[in-house]
Design a protein around this motif. Structure first.
Motif, PDB file in Angstrom:
ATOM      1  N   ARG A  38       0.850  -1.199   0.000  1.00 44.57           N
ATOM      2  CA  ARG A  38       0.000   0.000   0.000  1.00 44.57           C
ATOM      3  C   ARG A  38       0.875   1.234   0.000  1.00 44.57           C
ATOM      4  N   THR A  39       0.256   2.357  -0.206  1.00 45.42           N
ATOM      5  CA  THR A  39       0.956   3.629  -0.147  1.00 45.42           C
ATOM      6  C   THR A  39       0.973   4.116   1.283  1.00 45.42           C
ATOM      7  N   SER A  40       2.118   4.628   1.705  1.00 46.90           N
ATOM      8  CA  SER A  40       2.206   5.196   3.033  1.00 46.90           C
ATOM      9  C   SER A  40       2.207   6.711   2.925  1.00 46.90           C
ATOM     10  N   GLY A  41       1.639   7.347   3.878  1.00 48.30           N
ATOM     11  CA  GLY A  41       1.658   8.808   3.890  1.00 48.30           C
ATOM     12  C   GLY A  41       3.007   9.363   4.295  1.00 48.30           C
ATOM     13  N   ARG A  42       3.865   8.471   4.880  1.00 46.34           N
ATOM     14  CA  ARG A  42       5.170   8.930   5.357  1.00 46.34           C
ATOM     15  C   ARG A  42       6.262   8.250   4.549  1.00 46.34           C
ATOM     16  N   ALA A  43       7.185   9.050   4.041  1.00 52.40           N
ATOM     17  CA  ALA A  43       8.268   8.498   3.235  1.00 52.40           C
ATOM     18  C   ALA A  43       9.175   7.612   4.073  1.00 52.40           C
ATOM     19  N   SER A  44       9.175   7.809   5.378  1.00 52.70           N
ATOM     20  CA  SER A  44      10.117   7.073   6.220  1.00 52.70           C
ATOM     21  C   SER A  44       9.588   5.713   6.647  1.00 52.70           C
ATOM     22  N   SER A  45       8.348   5.411   6.362  1.00 52.91           N
ATOM     23  CA  SER A  45       7.817   4.131   6.844  1.00 52.91           C
ATOM     24  C   SER A  45       7.987   3.054   5.779  1.00 52.91           C
ATOM     25  N   TYR A  46       8.029   1.833   6.239  1.00 52.77           N
ATOM     26  CA  TYR A  46       8.157   0.703   5.340  1.00 52.77           C
ATOM     27  C   TYR A  46       6.778   0.108   5.100  1.00 52.77           C
ATOM     28  N   ASN A  47       6.502  -0.218   3.868  1.00 52.99           N
ATOM     29  CA  ASN A  47       5.227  -0.831   3.533  1.00 52.99           C
ATOM     30  C   ASN A  47       5.446  -2.294   3.203  1.00 52.99           C
ATOM     31  N   GLU A  48       4.827  -3.169   4.002  1.00 52.96           N
ATOM     32  CA  GLU A  48       5.015  -4.604   3.817  1.00 52.96           C
ATOM     33  C   GLU A  48       4.578  -5.025   2.431  1.00 52.96           C
ATOM     34  N   GLN A  49       5.379  -5.870   1.820  1.00 51.69           N
ATOM     35  CA  GLN A  49       5.033  -6.429   0.519  1.00 51.69           C
ATOM     36  C   GLN A  49       4.383  -7.793   0.734  1.00 51.69           C
ATOM     37  N   PHE A  50       3.226  -7.966   0.144  1.00 52.28           N
ATOM     38  CA  PHE A  50       2.483  -9.221   0.224  1.00 52.28           C
ATOM     39  C   PHE A  50       2.677  -9.957  -1.099  1.00 52.28           C
ATOM     40  N   PHE A  51       3.100 -11.203  -0.999  1.00 48.24           N
ATOM     41  CA  PHE A  51       3.451 -11.968  -2.186  1.00 48.24           C
ATOM     42  C   PHE A  51       2.313 -12.866  -2.652  1.00 48.24           C
ATOM     43  N   GLY A  52       2.240 -13.028  -3.968  1.00 50.45           N
ATOM     44  CA  GLY A  52       1.332 -13.999  -4.545  1.00 50.45           C
ATOM     45  C   GLY A  52       1.965 -15.379  -4.554  1.00 50.45           C
ATOM     46  N   PRO A  53       1.233 -16.381  -5.054  1.00 51.16           N
ATOM     47  CA  PRO A  53       1.727 -17.756  -5.048  1.00 51.16           C
ATOM     48  C   PRO A  53       2.743 -18.054  -6.133  1.00 51.16           C
ATOM     49  N   GLY A  54       2.919 -17.143  -7.067  1.00 56.19           N
ATOM     50  CA  GLY A  54       3.915 -17.312  -8.118  1.00 56.19           C
ATOM     51  C   GLY A  54       3.389 -18.017  -9.358  1.00 56.19           C
ATOM     52  N   THR A  55       4.088 -17.799 -10.464  1.00 58.52           N
ATOM     53  CA  THR A  55       3.863 -18.537 -11.718  1.00 58.52           C
ATOM     54  C   THR A  55       5.162 -19.239 -12.059  1.00 58.52           C
ATOM     55  N   ARG A  56       5.074 -20.561 -12.194  1.00 54.61           N
ATOM     56  CA  ARG A  56       6.263 -21.336 -12.571  1.00 54.61           C
ATOM     57  C   ARG A  56       6.344 -21.387 -14.093  1.00 54.61           C
ATOM     58  N   LEU A  57       7.397 -20.797 -14.634  1.00 59.59           N
ATOM     59  CA  LEU A  57       7.629 -20.825 -16.079  1.00 59.59           C
ATOM     60  C   LEU A  57       8.713 -21.839 -16.389  1.00 59.59           C
ATOM     61  N   THR A  58       8.384 -22.763 -17.265  1.00 67.52           N
ATOM     62  CA  THR A  58       9.360 -23.750 -17.729  1.00 67.52           C
ATOM     63  C   THR A  58       9.556 -23.549 -19.217  1.00 67.52           C
ATOM     64  N   VAL A  59      10.799 -23.303 -19.596  1.00 68.66           N
ATOM     65  CA  VAL A  59      11.121 -23.131 -21.012  1.00 68.66           C
ATOM     66  C   VAL A  59      11.871 -24.373 -21.478  1.00 68.66           C
TER      67      VAL A  59
END
Lengths: 112, 118
Positions: free
Chosen positions: B96-117
């Motif tokens: 999310r966006t934080s109103g304060r430049a000094s704060s850290y915003n947690e990143q929430f991860f998705g389950p991923g896409t496995r690409l096989t070439v």
């Protein structure tokens, strides 16, 4: 089948024992540090974080220690359970929405 | 939604074919990040967006890789002419966006896409 991480450090602990996972980070300017847990086939899951103005932070069964002098981070898990088995990554970043820089993972294997 | 959604879960491409991966961030989150994880090892940052604008593309290979986040659509990561070394799991994260430049915003991860070439 799914590829497994090659050359991942592995920590095997007995169920009920405490676990300590270590991480060396790279950037002395980083001011936020996070531990993630990644189970097989899933994305990283946030465990606990710590800011650079602290040297210890406790959560439920987990404690993170930060030593800025030697750029070292550790994750302590109390009374390790089989559900704690996963690969653990530390990550560093600066404030705001900057990208995470992940360290090498450590595989935790809990022996029941 | 309350979770980051990624599709497809698995993608198999022949070398030289195009691959397109999708990510729907958590509703209300303004930032989207793409990471590449090879062999369940380290994560490599590719690109981030603030809404539909590129925020940081320092990790993005200049050739073959492109990404977009358009209004009212899932974000996408596209690889033209895939190579064997593109085989990896691609994770999307949102914050999310934080109103304060000094704060850290947690990143929430998705389950991923496995690409096989192949």
């Amino acid at each position: 089948g799914e590829s497994v991480g090659l050359h991942l450090p592995t920590l095997s602990v007995q169920e009920g024992d405490n676990s300590i996972i270590n991480c060396a980070y790279s950037n002395s300017a980083s001011d936020y540090f996070i531990w993630y847990k990644q189970e097989s086939g899933k994305g990283p899951q946030f465990i606990i974080d710590i800011r650079s103005n602290m040297d210890k932070r406790q959560g439920q069964r987990v404690t993170v220690l930060l030593n800025k002098t030697v750029k070292h981070l550790s994750l302590q898990i109390a009374a390790t359970q089989p559900g704690d088995s996963a690969v653990y990554f530390c990550a560093e970043t600066n404030s705001g929405n900057t990208p995470l820089v992940f360290g090498k993972g450590t595989r935790l294997s809990v022996i029941a | 939604g309350e979770e980051v959604a990624q599709t497809p879960k698995h993608l198999v491409r022949g070398e030289g074919q195009k691959a397109k991966l999708y990510c729907a961030p958590i509703k209300g989150h303004s930032y989207v990040f793409w990471y590449q994880q090879v062999l369940k090892n380290e994560f490599k940052f590719l690109i981030s967006f603030q809404n539909e604008n590129v925020f940081d593309e320092t990790g993005m290979p200049k050739e073959r890789f492109s990404a977009k986040c358009l209004p009212n659509s899932p974000c996408s990561l596209e690889i033209q002419a895939t190579k064997l070394e593109d085989s990896a799991v691609y994770f999307c994260a949102s914050s999310r966006t934080s109103g304060r430049a000094s704060s850290y915003n947690e990143q929430f991860f998705g389950p991923g896409t496995r690409l096989t070439v192949l």
